[in-house]
Design an enzyme around this catalytic site. Structure first.
Site, PDB file in Angstrom:
ATOM      1  NE  ARG A   5      11.562 135.427 -97.797  1.00 31.35           N
ATOM      2  CZ  ARG A   5      12.328 134.490 -97.223  1.00 31.35           C
ATOM      3  NH1 ARG A   5      12.023 133.220 -97.336  1.00 31.35           N
ATOM      4  NH2 ARG A   5      13.387 134.821 -96.532  1.00 31.35           N
ATOM      5  CG  ASP A  10      17.363 133.835 -96.935  1.00 28.14           C
ATOM      6  OD1 ASP A  10      16.533 134.111 -97.818  1.00 28.14           O
ATOM      7  OD2 ASP A  10      18.435 134.453 -96.816  1.00 28.14           O
ATOM      8  CB  THR A  11      16.968 129.521-100.903  1.00 30.67           C
ATOM      9  OG1 THR A  11      16.224 130.542-101.557  1.00 30.67           O
ATOM     10  CG2 THR A  11      16.042 128.456-100.346  1.00 30.67           C
ATOM     11  CD  GLU A  13      18.195 136.265-102.844  1.00 27.03           C
ATOM     12  OE1 GLU A  13      17.519 136.384-103.882  1.00 27.03           O
ATOM     13  OE2 GLU A  13      17.692 136.210-101.711  1.00 27.03           O
ATOM     14  NE  ARG A  52       8.344 138.234-101.100  1.00 30.68           N
ATOM     15  CZ  ARG A  52       9.662 138.191-100.925  1.00 30.68           C
ATOM     16  NH1 ARG A  52      10.426 137.576-101.818  1.00 30.68           N
ATOM     17  NH2 ARG A  52      10.234 138.732 -99.872  1.00 30.68           N
TER      18      ARG A  52
END
Length: 106
Positions: A5, A10-11, A13, A52
């Site tokens: 992660r 943050d990308t 989804e 992760r």
């Protein structure tokens, strides 16, 4: 093999729902890291609740987390206590927004 992660960003989804710029972010990440030797840098935490690894990712001299934010394909997002590069990532997001790159296009 480990699932990673990316910390500090943050990308959009792609699963279960395809969000705008999700595929572009996924493709850019693949281009940056697939088949390449990566270096992982830990901040404070080892893993998230899904097991992760929480890491900053590098390929050669490219800071992948930052490159995705710079291209407008990820938002800078703080996940305390892992915030070592947060100011830098937020600056890159501001620049991407001002330039209208990626998800910040008008």
């Amino acid at each position: 093999n480990y699932r990673v992660r990316y910390v500090g960003m943050d990308t959009p989804e792609i699963y279960p729902v395809l969000e705008a710029y999700g595929l572009e972010a996924w493709q850019a990440n693949r281009e940056l890291v697939e088949g390449k030797k990566v270096r992982l840098e830990r901040d404070v935490s080892e893993t998230d609740k899904y097991g992760r690894l929480l890491r900053y990712v590098y390929v050669d001299d490219v800071f992948v987390n930052a490159e995705l934010v710079r291209r407008g394909l990820a938002e800078a997002r703080a996940y305390p206590p892992d915030t070592k590069y947060q100011d830098y990532l937020e600056k890159l997001e501001q620049e991407a927004r001002a330039a209208g790159r990626g998800m910040w296009a008008k």
